[in-house]
Design a protein around this motif. Sequence first.
Motif, PDB file in Angstrom:
ATOM      1  N   ARG A   1       1.996  58.230  -4.218  1.00  0.00           N
ATOM      2  CA  ARG A   1       1.033  57.963  -5.295  1.00  0.00           C
ATOM      3  C   ARG A   1       0.270  56.731  -4.865  1.00  0.00           C
ATOM      4  O   ARG A   1       0.821  55.631  -4.839  1.00  0.00           O
ATOM      5  CB  ARG A   1       1.739  57.703  -6.630  1.00  0.00           C
ATOM      6  N   GLU A   2      -0.986  56.922  -4.517  1.00  0.00           N
ATOM      7  CA  GLU A   2      -1.775  55.810  -4.002  1.00  0.00           C
ATOM      8  C   GLU A   2      -1.963  54.736  -5.066  1.00  0.00           C
ATOM      9  O   GLU A   2      -2.386  55.021  -6.183  1.00  0.00           O
ATOM     10  CB  GLU A   2      -3.133  56.300  -3.506  1.00  0.00           C
TER      11      GLU A   2
ATOM     12  N   ALA B   1       2.162  54.457  -9.653  1.00  0.00           N
ATOM     13  CA  ALA B   1       2.699  55.703 -10.212  1.00  0.00           C
ATOM     14  C   ALA B   1       1.639  56.582 -10.867  1.00  0.00           C
ATOM     15  O   ALA B   1       1.855  57.773 -11.067  1.00  0.00           O
ATOM     16  CB  ALA B   1       3.799  55.384 -11.221  1.00  0.00           C
ATOM     17  N   THR B   2       0.486  56.007 -11.204  1.00  0.00           N
ATOM     18  CA  THR B   2      -0.549  56.815 -11.855  1.00  0.00           C
ATOM     19  C   THR B   2      -1.712  57.120 -10.907  1.00  0.00           C
ATOM     20  O   THR B   2      -2.710  57.687 -11.306  1.00  0.00           O
ATOM     21  CB  THR B   2      -1.102  56.096 -13.106  1.00  0.00           C
ATOM     22  N   GLY B   3      -1.575  56.749  -9.641  1.00  0.00           N
ATOM     23  CA  GLY B   3      -2.654  56.953  -8.670  1.00  0.00           C
ATOM     24  C   GLY B   3      -2.686  58.374  -8.134  1.00  0.00           C
ATOM     25  O   GLY B   3      -1.827  59.189  -8.457  1.00  0.00           O
ATOM     26  N   PRO B   4      -3.701  58.680  -7.307  1.00  0.00           N
ATOM     27  CA  PRO B   4      -3.791  60.007  -6.701  1.00  0.00           C
ATOM     28  C   PRO B   4      -2.488  60.363  -5.974  1.00  0.00           C
ATOM     29  O   PRO B   4      -1.895  59.522  -5.300  1.00  0.00           O
ATOM     30  CB  PRO B   4      -4.948  59.871  -5.711  1.00  0.00           C
TER      31      PRO B   4
END
Lengths: 388, 238
Positions: free
Chosen positions: B154-155, B158-161
């Motif tokens: 997850r870039e 935790a909420t990234g792409p």
Amino acid sequence: MKHWKLWLIAPMMAACVTLLSGCTKETAKNTECDMLSTWVEGKQYEQYFFSASGMRVDNISSTTTEITFIVKSMENLPEQLPVYFTVTTGASISPASGSMQNFKNGPVTYTVTSESGENSRQYTVVFRQLEITTGNTLLYSFEGVDSVTKSSCQYHVFYETGISGERNYIWASGNEGVTLIHSNWTPSKFPTRSTNDGHQGKGVCLTTQDAGAMGRMMHKPIAAGNLFIGSFNVDQVLINPLKCTRFGTPVNKEPVKVSGYYKYQPGEVFTDANMNTIEGRTDEASIYAIFFRNQNESGENFSLYGDDFTTSPYIVKIGQVASLPPTDEWTRFELTLEGNAPDAEALANFGYSMTLVFSSSKSGDTFEGAIGSTLLIDEVEVTFKQEQ
Amino acid sequence: MLLMVGIAANAQSGSIGLTARLGYNIGAYAPLSIPATITSIDAFHLTPSPQVGVDIAIPLSNQWGVASGLRFENKAMDVAITAKGYHMVMSRGGEGLEGLFTGHVVQHSTGWMLSLPVYATFDPCPKLRLKAGPFASLLVKKEFSGIASDGYIREGGATGPKITIGSTSDTWATYDFSADMRGFQWGVAIGADWQVLPKIGIYLDMSMGLRGIFPADFTAVEQTLYPIYGTLGVFYRL
């Protein structure tokens, strides 16, 4: 003699406990909070959709935060609808999955909170009716440009303006994949961007670029500039980049011809996927138009992806510009879609989709091309079959 | 300093002893406690990690003394783990993909070093010598690299792409922080020498690095990793 043994053993035990302490540790709570799929449940609601498959949106990508349900008519939509969701294991959603909500007045926002409670993401769910193409042509002028910021980078996205002034982001590119390997890039550095030097007003500038050390590591050394009607899902960019490009938007008319203006200059050195120079090969641009069935035999949604966009059995008509000779002047191109006639009833119910695909390197999908190849596009016009 | 005191003191007590050592290092570059983001250790492979060296021991009294020496040794680690939301950076040529990784990691680290321990020694009986003291190591070759596969990153958080990472060499991600590793390590060590034959014996040492193997401002690896190694070997009194 006894006391020295303890002196030796105690630190050794401490070290062993340190090494093994992980074995007794509790599993960490999930910190992710994604919406994975969503659907409208209930036979009584089927009448509002073109098909049962239109009542579901599965495999929601990690970067999607707006979910659209296409309905036949917003006017006829009931005041309250139950929309259900699956979310990351352990996460919760508010308002609750299956709760009755009013979508007639616009999007409804849902918040997904992680099991750990530390993260949350907001999603909007919108119900929309498709615009019926009434004229015989559709002109894309690429005047609608937004700058979006992702991962410290800023890049351009193109939109079309709908009849009620809303922005329809039907155009997509691979720019989002590029944000993963670069920091603080501005729009002008991206393979796909807007240019003020269009044929009329703004235009699109597509440039094949060096994907850098990260790209070479992943055997994806170049990034061709591309623009297409559809969406880009970054999730599979490392393992299967051709699955990132999902083509098409539903149409209710049959496209027969696409024309527009271009400029093209190939880059100097043509390279393969391993960045080896291929002597004597000159890069070429490509422009495709594809018209395809957007449902399979079982009535499920079907999309064309980068790996089958010219070969899928669901393609009904396809056209490609035969050649795009290098030129520094705006030059007209034209292609004709060839294939079979669509089923009239399915067409009226948006059972077919259309995509246009532009690339600064024809073989950019297999990471072959010349860095620096530049394709400019503007004033693209789709001509539909005249109604009898 | 201790050594100088020792040599000075030697004038009064017993004779200086020289010992040659050949041993095998086993251990890890490990965090002080294994984080919850490492859900399992799937494999731990032995590495070719010898230790050779010469010690000088100076008795100060009947039982006490000081010792030092020079060792050329290898401390390495080959480990496979399963991670969930483990912070990491996959990078090449200054470009990196940073985020939280869930999946498999195969980690290879190795350091060839010259080490200098300084011990206080205590002989509870003629055949046994216990040692404790600090050590310092100068790394002459260092490597810290690995492969992250079969999962996703997850870039940014935790909420990234969510970027799927594959299981083959062209779809997994690699990282290499060899150049970031510190060239100097220090810590404390304890050990015991057991004289089996008049000139030959076995030894067991434990060393605990007290300085992370990466600089404090290095954030690509979530935890501070310390070299924690045990050495089992034979010695020969010269």
